[in-house]
Design a protein around this motif. Sequence first.
Motif: not given
Length: 885
Positions: A564, A568, A586-587, A590-591, A594, A703-704, A707-708
Amino acid sequence: MMIFFIVGLIVHVVFFLSIFDIYFTSPLVHGMTPQRVPLAPPAKRLVLFVADGLRADSLFKPDDNGTGRAPYLRGVIAERGTWGVSHTRVPTESRPGHVALIAGFYEDVSAVAKGWKENPVEFDSVFNESRHTWCWGSPDILPMFAKGATGDHVYTYTYPSEREDFASTDASRLDTWVFDEVKDFLNVAKSNETLLNMLHEEQNVFFLHLLGIDTNGHAHRPMSKEYLENIGLVDSGVAEIVSVMDDFYGHDGKTAYIFTSDHGMTNWGSHGAGHPSETLTPLIAWGAGVQTAQWEGSHKYDDNYLKEWGMETSRREDVSQADIAPLMASLIGIPFPVNSVGVLPLNYLNNSQHFKAESIYANAIQILEQFRVRYNQVVRFSFITPRPLTDSKQMDFVRNARNLIQKGQFDEAVSIRYCKDLIDQAMEGLSYYHTYDRLFLGSSVVLGFIGWTSYVVLFILKTHASLRKPPTNMSLGQIFLCIGLLVALFLMVQSSPWTYYIYCLLPVAVWFSVMREFETLASLVRSVPSLPLSKCFGYFLLVTFGIELLVVSFFYRAMLTLGLVVLGLWPVLSGLYIKAKFRSLSWMLSCLFLAVFPLLPVVGREPDVNYVILFVCICFQMMQVVLCAYILTSTHSSLQLKQGLPLFNQLVSWLTLVSSFLIPLLSSTRLFHRLLSILMSLVCVYLLLSTGYEALFPPVLSWLMFAWINIEQETMNTQGTSLKKKNQKITDFAENIDIAKIRQLRLDDIRRSYFFVFFIIIAFFGCGNIASINSFDPASVYCFLTVFNPFIMGGLLMWKVLIPFVIVMCTFESIQVSTQLSSRSLFLVVLVRVVSDQMFLLCCSISHYVIVMSMTIFLMLLSVMTHILTSKRILIGWKRKMHFR
């Protein structure tokens, strides 16, 4: 595409089922002659106490003040009995544990899922060989042995299944019920002449199954006051039953007693795996025919348990759990269970050397009989098959052992040791022939998977590359038809099961499909010089690294955190950060958020619903989520106060579960609206199934995922693809996508497929671990039910595992829509990635390979479910396809 999907599903299902024929076959064979000791037994009757879920250290270890938790049993050890540790095997569950205890063999692990009250296969047991057996206890265990017994001589007395309630104010009442029923039964027998005569016959067995300790362990943990006090109650109950039994039989000294457990329990209240707290169980034997206490040190054990338990000077005799069955058979003079692989523990017997020699001889012949039957079932070409124990060697062993006994040479160094050598070699042969077909079938499966992977790769290349269509080759079909006939003939000569034909002929069909595409492969080879080799080589290295990262993550979950972190950094490395700072940030965040979850413990944690409340406070304020949070906290509070599961809470929980499948279908098909509806419905159910920090996992994962979607849209725009710049709020799952704007595959799509597979692994191992049975806490389902029901509880826990899968699958569908790439194209790339991962795992660990195989089938089925959840695109897709044609 539909045909390809169905064929792929069939291939994976067939090879998934092959795993059970290769690695999880039943150890049972039939047709053996029962063996018994020709001498008079020392006991007329046997009383078996099984304290379900009792750990060895919980019984033997003194309290903090130095006193024992079980003074009566401690006194038996000190004065008139033999004791030790019974070593169980995985899975440490009640069914296989009791089968090992009473039947003497270790059941096929897949039988745990086949039923608790019914027998998937017939097997012999001590109860079956006895004159009469009376059983008291759980309705989940006792019928298993009554229905498997020949005749009508096993009698069961069970309490209603509703009593097995984890929310009960006092689960020890289950054990009190058993003790009271036994005492009432003996009192009634005094005035019932028929029953009295039956009870005074020889070779009778009394089985007391005590479930209270296990139930209290699940509900309150093994270190709790309830669990430890239940041990004291069982100890006093055993003392009372022994006294009542001795009085009933006039203290004739012909009763043998055995106290043990089916499995232990971890500190966090679960069992199923191989932790010592689960596999070490107590064994105490006393009474007729049992060796009395020996006060000599046990120097052969170096695990320091004797010192910890304060029993350094008491002789300890450890056994395997299956060894208890032949011990019980020897004590009361019944034939050894014909399926038993247990070895009689002679040090527990207090009898003549002649009796011990005859007993171990009968034990050896009984195991040798199984070896002979197994050999005749498996081996078809004996002239090319190595044989650990030849016919002549068997005859020599049996003849020499019999002669030694007839000559009176009974001591440990002569006939007894000779019989033990025979047992060792027969057991070695049993193990060899039990796995006899493993290499052959495993090679066929591997060959089939290599062929399937090759076919999928060629299928993608043919679909998305300018390669010419191969001509039909009739001679090729004839060649493979001949190969298939030869394989079928080989299997027929060996009298193989019908499933073997499927496992061995399917690779022939798959490789025929591969070889038909030989011209496609040749065309690809010819086009290699025109490819950007440096870029392709770089992608190859990245793909190899990515797959290895996933493989290692099956053994070390922390590797997912590393993955992750690397993911990121992707916007920075690819240059997207400069053009889309907010989406890239944001990406990355979130990475990183997580990435915390794979570092958190899966097992060994106490339930803490405060994490659930924290999730509600910081993420959602919607009424249904708040209601679910209230139900969760209210339920756990009620259980802590021992007030049971409130009916209102139970109704709301089940209604929430049912509505979660329907509400998303009623919402708008706009991307944002539909995804939010799916997320909220699934989160509500996940909340009710949460006990701690895992409640935070779905929102962070979501969230991730959002963002993806955003960053993939930005990637497409950056690359100059003719894509309508739409906001995700107005992108519609059900819109009729223009066929002309659906693009072909590119190398960048391999990255998308890898992201998808990686996120599936994250969803799988982020907060749970289906590879370990004891990673699931029964407290997770307390909002739905507290009465023990393994199949409903298992189903709820499986749905909890699948909820993150569905979130990732819906995101993948959204990316397909938003980037205007056909489902067919990206699904094929994903399939290649998953199958290639399987090939790596096959070389690493069969247990993890089973998991990935299951995941592949889940992905295929969930892809259909995702289409249903997100839109009506299945019908639209068919209409569009026909129009395109």
